[in-house]
Design an enzyme around this catalytic site. Sequence first.
Site, PDB file in Angstrom:
ATOM      1  CE  LYS A  13      10.248 -34.620   7.861  1.00 43.19           C
ATOM      2  NZ  LYS A  13       8.881 -34.820   7.307  1.00 43.19           N
ATOM      3  NE  ARG A  87       9.250 -40.290  11.909  1.00 43.93           N
ATOM      4  CZ  ARG A  87       9.428 -40.074  10.600  1.00 43.93           C
ATOM      5  NH1 ARG A  87      10.615 -39.799  10.107  1.00 43.93           N
ATOM      6  NH2 ARG A  87       8.425 -40.136   9.791  1.00 43.93           N
ATOM      7  NE  ARG A 121       7.405 -38.652  -1.146  1.00 41.83           N
ATOM      8  CZ  ARG A 121       7.690 -38.598   0.143  1.00 41.83           C
ATOM      9  NH1 ARG A 121       8.587 -37.756   0.587  1.00 41.83           N
ATOM     10  NH2 ARG A 121       7.062 -39.372   0.998  1.00 41.83           N
ATOM     11  NE  ARG A 154       8.993 -42.518   0.913  1.00 41.72           N
ATOM     12  CZ  ARG A 154       9.335 -41.632   1.851  1.00 41.72           C
ATOM     13  NH1 ARG A 154      10.283 -40.745   1.614  1.00 41.72           N
ATOM     14  NH2 ARG A 154       8.741 -41.626   3.024  1.00 41.72           N
TER      15      ARG A 154
HETATM   16  P1  AP5 Z   1       9.612 -34.192   0.708  1.00 41.42           P
HETATM   17  O1  AP5 Z   1      10.670 -33.157   0.695  1.00 41.42           O
HETATM   18  O2  AP5 Z   1       9.933 -35.553   0.211  1.00 41.42           O
HETATM   19  O3  AP5 Z   1       8.910 -34.256   2.133  1.00 41.42           O
HETATM   20  P2  AP5 Z   1       9.445 -34.861   3.507  1.00 41.42           P
HETATM   21  O4  AP5 Z   1       8.975 -33.960   4.569  1.00 41.42           O
HETATM   22  O5  AP5 Z   1      10.909 -35.163   3.437  1.00 41.42           O
HETATM   23  O6  AP5 Z   1       8.577 -36.180   3.482  1.00 41.42           O
HETATM   24  P3  AP5 Z   1       8.896 -37.686   3.933  1.00 41.42           P
HETATM   25  O7  AP5 Z   1       7.696 -38.493   3.510  1.00 41.42           O
HETATM   26  O8  AP5 Z   1      10.221 -38.171   3.404  1.00 41.42           O
HETATM   27  O9  AP5 Z   1       8.935 -37.534   5.430  1.00 41.42           O
HETATM   28  P4  AP5 Z   1       8.646 -38.583   6.473  1.00 41.42           P
HETATM   29  O10 AP5 Z   1       9.108 -37.891   7.667  1.00 41.42           O
HETATM   30  O11 AP5 Z   1       7.296 -39.143   6.571  1.00 41.42           O
HETATM   31  O12 AP5 Z   1       9.421 -39.840   5.888  1.00 41.42           O
HETATM   32  P5  AP5 Z   1      10.813 -40.476   6.277  1.00 41.42           P
HETATM   33  O13 AP5 Z   1      11.505 -40.796   5.028  1.00 41.42           O
HETATM   34  O14 AP5 Z   1      11.499 -39.664   7.308  1.00 41.42           O
HETATM   35  O15 AP5 Z   1       8.366 -33.588  -0.128  1.00 41.42           O
HETATM   36  C1  AP5 Z   1       7.211 -34.380  -0.365  1.00 41.42           C
HETATM   37  C2  AP5 Z   1       6.724 -34.130  -1.801  1.00 41.42           C
HETATM   38  O16 AP5 Z   1       6.255 -32.776  -1.899  1.00 41.42           O
HETATM   39  C3  AP5 Z   1       7.810 -34.249  -2.876  1.00 41.42           C
HETATM   40  O17 AP5 Z   1       7.235 -34.730  -4.030  1.00 41.42           O
HETATM   41  C4  AP5 Z   1       8.311 -32.798  -3.078  1.00 41.42           C
HETATM   42  O18 AP5 Z   1       8.846 -32.578  -4.370  1.00 41.42           O
HETATM   43  C5  AP5 Z   1       7.026 -32.027  -2.849  1.00 41.42           C
HETATM   44  N1  AP5 Z   1       7.207 -30.718  -2.240  1.00 41.42           N
HETATM   45  C6  AP5 Z   1       8.150 -30.371  -1.301  1.00 41.42           C
HETATM   46  N2  AP5 Z   1       7.976 -29.056  -0.948  1.00 41.42           N
HETATM   47  C7  AP5 Z   1       6.891 -28.624  -1.646  1.00 41.42           C
HETATM   48  C8  AP5 Z   1       6.197 -27.368  -1.694  1.00 41.42           C
HETATM   49  N3  AP5 Z   1       6.600 -26.335  -0.951  1.00 41.42           N
HETATM   50  N4  AP5 Z   1       5.116 -27.264  -2.506  1.00 41.42           N
HETATM   51  C9  AP5 Z   1       4.702 -28.324  -3.261  1.00 41.42           C
HETATM   52  N5  AP5 Z   1       5.323 -29.528  -3.260  1.00 41.42           N
HETATM   53  C10 AP5 Z   1       6.393 -29.670  -2.461  1.00 41.42           C
HETATM   54  O19 AP5 Z   1      10.326 -41.806   7.012  1.00 41.42           O
HETATM   55  C11 AP5 Z   1       9.719 -42.869   6.317  1.00 41.42           C
HETATM   56  C12 AP5 Z   1       9.449 -44.008   7.281  1.00 41.42           C
HETATM   57  O20 AP5 Z   1      10.692 -44.477   7.873  1.00 41.42           O
HETATM   58  C13 AP5 Z   1       8.565 -43.641   8.489  1.00 41.42           C
HETATM   59  O21 AP5 Z   1       7.186 -43.724   8.188  1.00 41.42           O
HETATM   60  C14 AP5 Z   1       9.015 -44.718   9.503  1.00 41.42           C
HETATM   61  O22 AP5 Z   1       8.445 -45.968   9.198  1.00 41.42           O
HETATM   62  C15 AP5 Z   1      10.506 -44.800   9.245  1.00 41.42           C
HETATM   63  N6  AP5 Z   1      11.282 -43.842  10.065  1.00 41.42           N
HETATM   64  C16 AP5 Z   1      12.034 -42.800   9.611  1.00 41.42           C
HETATM   65  N7  AP5 Z   1      12.591 -42.124  10.620  1.00 41.42           N
HETATM   66  C17 AP5 Z   1      12.173 -42.739  11.752  1.00 41.42           C
HETATM   67  C18 AP5 Z   1      12.386 -42.471  13.132  1.00 41.42           C
HETATM   68  N8  AP5 Z   1      13.134 -41.431  13.543  1.00 41.42           N
HETATM   69  N9  AP5 Z   1      11.806 -43.297  14.032  1.00 41.42           N
HETATM   70  C19 AP5 Z   1      11.051 -44.344  13.648  1.00 41.42           C
HETATM   71  N10 AP5 Z   1      10.795 -44.648  12.354  1.00 41.42           N
HETATM   72  C20 AP5 Z   1      11.351 -43.848  11.412  1.00 41.42           C
END
Ligand code: AP5
Length: 209
Positions: A13, A87, A121, A154
């Site tokens: 994402k 989410r 990552r 991370r």
């Molecule tokens: P990346 O682009 O970083 O993936 P992403 O989908 O953004 O992953 P996140 O881990 O950031 O998503 P998430 O939703 O769990 O975390 P968030 O930060 O929102 O890609 C991942 C890796 O793969 C990278 O190394 C990239 O280079 C690689 N890659 C990308 N595309 C690729 C491809 N096609 N092929 C190969 N490699 C590829 O949330 C973190 C925490 O915050 C949550 O766990 C929660 O505790 C809290 N939080 C956030 N939002 C909320 C909410 N709305 N409500 C409650 N808690 C929340």
Amino acid sequence: MNIVLLGPPGAGKGTQSGAICEKFGLLPISTGNLLRKAVREQTKLGQIAAEKISKGEMVSDDIVIGLVSEFIAGHPDTGFLFDGFPRTAAQAEALSKLIEIDTALLIDVADEIILQRMGGRRVCEVCGDTYHISANPPKVCGVCDKCGGKLVIREDDKPEIVRHRLEVYHEQTQPIIEYYRGFGKLISVPGDKTPEEVSALVNEALENV
Ligand code: AP5
């Protein structure tokens, strides 16, 4: 236009967000990035978020909805790309009262691929930009292309935490896919191709909306 970006942790994402925003003139809002910023700045919210994030658990709905409401109110007359929000069902309902969502775009990736991917990552500790040691490496090992910041792993990318994040996703976030499908707003692309191929599929899907 307002777009919700859906998909499991590590689906790509954040990786796709910049190009989508540039192409469609949207402002990105990532609740994960907002929460990590609060952690870095050691605010009261940051202390609460740090504990939840490190365990792979969700921060409470009221906190996250408050953050998003504030962000939307502070940026009138623009379209948004929501990354990592909503989410939970409560967050989806709250968002529908704040703003009209045109499309929910799901980047679909199987759990086994996510588990392999997350070990590689790396994120910039300064600007939060994301890399992958093989799929999307920085020009200089360990250094952010954008700002020169140090690239780190991370804390919530440890395999056991990723597994728990996937459980939380299937339990609480996956129902949102059906929520948007029910309104005829869901589009889906496979996220198990190269980042460039996924980007092309995303563009094609959004141009057809
Ligand atoms: P990346 O682009 O970083 O993936 P992403 O989908 O953004 O992953 P996140 O881990 O950031 O998503 P998430 O939703 O769990 O975390 P968030 O930060 O929102 O890609 C991942 C890796 O793969 C990278 O190394 C990239 O280079 C690689 N890659 C990308 N595309 C690729 C491809 N096609 N092929 C190969 N490699 C590829 O949330 C973190 C925490 O915050 C949550 O766990 C929660 O505790 C809290 N939080 C956030 N939002 C909320 C909410 N709305 N409500 C409650 N808690 C929340």
